[in-house]
Scaffold this motif. Structure first.
Motif, PDB file in Angstrom:
ATOM      1  N   PHE A  68      12.764 -26.319  14.786  1.00  0.00           N
ATOM      2  CA  PHE A  68      11.353 -25.429  14.711  1.00  0.00           C
ATOM      3  C   PHE A  68      10.475 -26.276  14.009  1.00  0.00           C
ATOM      4  N   THR A  69       9.199 -26.095  14.635  1.00  0.00           N
ATOM      5  CA  THR A  69       8.021 -26.873  14.175  1.00  0.00           C
ATOM      6  C   THR A  69       6.781 -25.826  13.910  1.00  0.00           C
ATOM      7  N   ILE A  70       6.140 -25.836  12.821  1.00  0.00           N
ATOM      8  CA  ILE A  70       4.984 -25.178  12.627  1.00  0.00           C
ATOM      9  C   ILE A  70       3.752 -25.976  12.524  1.00  0.00           C
ATOM     10  N   SER A  71       2.783 -25.109  12.932  1.00  0.00           N
ATOM     11  CA  SER A  71       1.389 -25.912  13.187  1.00  0.00           C
ATOM     12  C   SER A  71       0.431 -24.905  12.797  1.00  0.00           C
ATOM     13  N   ARG A  72      -0.751 -25.162  12.729  1.00  0.00           N
ATOM     14  CA  ARG A  72      -1.859 -24.354  12.345  1.00  0.00           C
ATOM     15  C   ARG A  72      -3.108 -24.928  12.829  1.00  0.00           C
ATOM     16  N   ASP A  73      -4.182 -23.934  13.248  1.00  0.00           N
ATOM     17  CA  ASP A  73      -5.567 -24.394  13.775  1.00  0.00           C
ATOM     18  C   ASP A  73      -6.498 -23.584  13.009  1.00  0.00           C
ATOM     19  N   ASN A  74      -7.245 -24.490  12.055  1.00  0.00           N
ATOM     20  CA  ASN A  74      -7.948 -23.981  11.024  1.00  0.00           C
ATOM     21  C   ASN A  74      -9.218 -23.208  11.338  1.00  0.00           C
ATOM     22  N   ALA A  75      -9.874 -23.573  12.644  1.00  0.00           N
ATOM     23  CA  ALA A  75     -10.882 -23.288  13.434  1.00  0.00           C
ATOM     24  C   ALA A  75     -10.507 -21.804  13.836  1.00  0.00           C
ATOM     25  N   LYS A  76      -9.420 -21.751  14.518  1.00  0.00           N
ATOM     26  CA  LYS A  76      -9.150 -20.472  14.967  1.00  0.00           C
ATOM     27  C   LYS A  76      -8.305 -19.300  14.137  1.00  0.00           C
ATOM     28  N   ASN A  77      -8.075 -19.913  12.993  1.00  0.00           N
ATOM     29  CA  ASN A  77      -7.393 -19.035  11.841  1.00  0.00           C
ATOM     30  C   ASN A  77      -6.111 -18.587  12.533  1.00  0.00           C
ATOM     31  N   THR A  78      -5.202 -19.540  12.998  1.00  0.00           N
ATOM     32  CA  THR A  78      -4.040 -19.359  13.662  1.00  0.00           C
ATOM     33  C   THR A  78      -2.781 -20.024  13.373  1.00  0.00           C
ATOM     34  N   THR A  79      -1.634 -19.734  13.301  1.00  0.00           N
ATOM     35  CA  THR A  79      -0.395 -20.634  12.881  1.00  0.00           C
ATOM     36  C   THR A  79       0.386 -20.333  13.963  1.00  0.00           C
ATOM     37  N   ASP A  80       1.131 -21.236  14.261  1.00  0.00           N
ATOM     38  CA  ASP A  80       2.242 -21.132  15.508  1.00  0.00           C
ATOM     39  C   ASP A  80       3.577 -21.426  14.983  1.00  0.00           C
ATOM     40  N   LEU A  81       4.783 -21.161  15.403  1.00  0.00           N
ATOM     41  CA  LEU A  81       5.851 -21.527  15.023  1.00  0.00           C
ATOM     42  C   LEU A  81       6.779 -21.768  16.416  1.00  0.00           C
ATOM     43  N   THR A  82       6.792 -22.970  16.734  1.00  0.00           N
ATOM     44  CA  THR A  82       7.469 -23.157  18.042  1.00  0.00           C
ATOM     45  C   THR A  82       9.085 -23.354  17.674  1.00  0.00           C
ATOM     46  N   MET A  83       9.850 -22.531  18.334  1.00  0.00           N
ATOM     47  CA  MET A  83      11.345 -22.482  18.042  1.00  0.00           C
ATOM     48  C   MET A  83      11.975 -23.026  19.477  1.00  0.00           C
ATOM     49  N   ASN A  84      12.909 -24.197  19.185  1.00  0.00           N
ATOM     50  CA  ASN A  84      13.730 -24.763  20.127  1.00  0.00           C
ATOM     51  C   ASN A  84      15.068 -24.659  20.027  1.00  0.00           C
ATOM     52  N   ASP A  85      15.734 -24.714  20.859  1.00  0.00           N
ATOM     53  CA  ASP A  85      17.441 -24.679  20.831  1.00  0.00           C
ATOM     54  C   ASP A  85      17.794 -23.484  19.983  1.00  0.00           C
ATOM     55  N   LEU A  86      17.493 -22.382  20.508  1.00  0.00           N
ATOM     56  CA  LEU A  86      17.578 -21.162  19.356  1.00  0.00           C
ATOM     57  C   LEU A  86      18.936 -20.506  19.589  1.00  0.00           C
ATOM     58  N   LYS A  87      19.272 -20.230  18.472  1.00  0.00           N
ATOM     59  CA  LYS A  87      21.063 -20.000  18.075  1.00  0.00           C
ATOM     60  C   LYS A  87      21.055 -18.402  17.802  1.00  0.00           C
ATOM     61  N   PRO A  88      21.962 -17.770  18.264  1.00  0.00           N
ATOM     62  CA  PRO A  88      22.299 -16.135  17.890  1.00  0.00           C
ATOM     63  C   PRO A  88      21.706 -15.848  16.239  1.00  0.00           C
ATOM     64  N   GLU A  89      22.162 -16.861  15.455  1.00  0.00           N
ATOM     65  CA  GLU A  89      21.767 -16.642  13.927  1.00  0.00           C
ATOM     66  C   GLU A  89      20.105 -16.747  13.631  1.00  0.00           C
ATOM     67  N   ASP A  90      19.532 -16.935  14.596  1.00  0.00           N
ATOM     68  CA  ASP A  90      18.177 -17.014  14.550  1.00  0.00           C
ATOM     69  C   ASP A  90      17.514 -15.576  14.873  1.00  0.00           C
TER      70      ASP A  90
END
Length: 123
Positions: A68-90
């Motif tokens: 997983f990778t977290i990011s944010r864009d302060n100008a847009k007031n957003t945050t993203d969570l990119t989730m790769n290789d997802l598992k059932p326990e997610d």
């Protein structure tokens, strides 16, 4: 008033990817931290990741490190969570949350929460 709205959830197969987004609207003048939490059925809520206003990730829960990778864009007031290789326990309901200043994995210290969005990882 200040609101947080998540988007991007859904159903994916194991090994797939999703990107969750959260937009913060309303009065938002000071520095703040944005965190992602999740709660699976029958389990405690856990802090997944958090990013401060300097856009530097503060932590990832051990089970998602390297995936997983977290990011944010302060100008847009957003945050993203990119989730790769997802598992059932997610599989869980994922929430974004906000608090003044610095990141913490203690959910009780966050003052504003989104409604949550379902992520299901299943064959």
């Amino acid at each position: 008033q200040l609101q947080l709205v998540e988007s991007g959830g859904g159903l994916v197969h194991p090994g797939g990817s999703l990107r969750l987004s959260c937009v913060v609207s309303g009065p938002n003048f000071a520095s703040y931290a944005l965190g992602w939490f999740r709660q699976a059925p029958g389990k405690e809520r856990e802090g997944v990741s958090c990013v401060n206003s300097d856009q530097t990730p503060t932590y990832y829960i051990n089970s998602v490190k390297g995936r997983f990778t977290i990011s944010r864009d302060n100008a847009k007031n957003t945050t993203d969570l990119t989730m790769n290789d997802l598992k059932p326990e997610d599989t869980a309901v994922y929430y974004c949350a906000r608090r003044y200043h610095f990141c913490t994995d203690k959910g009780d210290l966050y003052t504003h929460w989104g409604q949550g969005i379902q992520v299901t990882v299943s064959s």
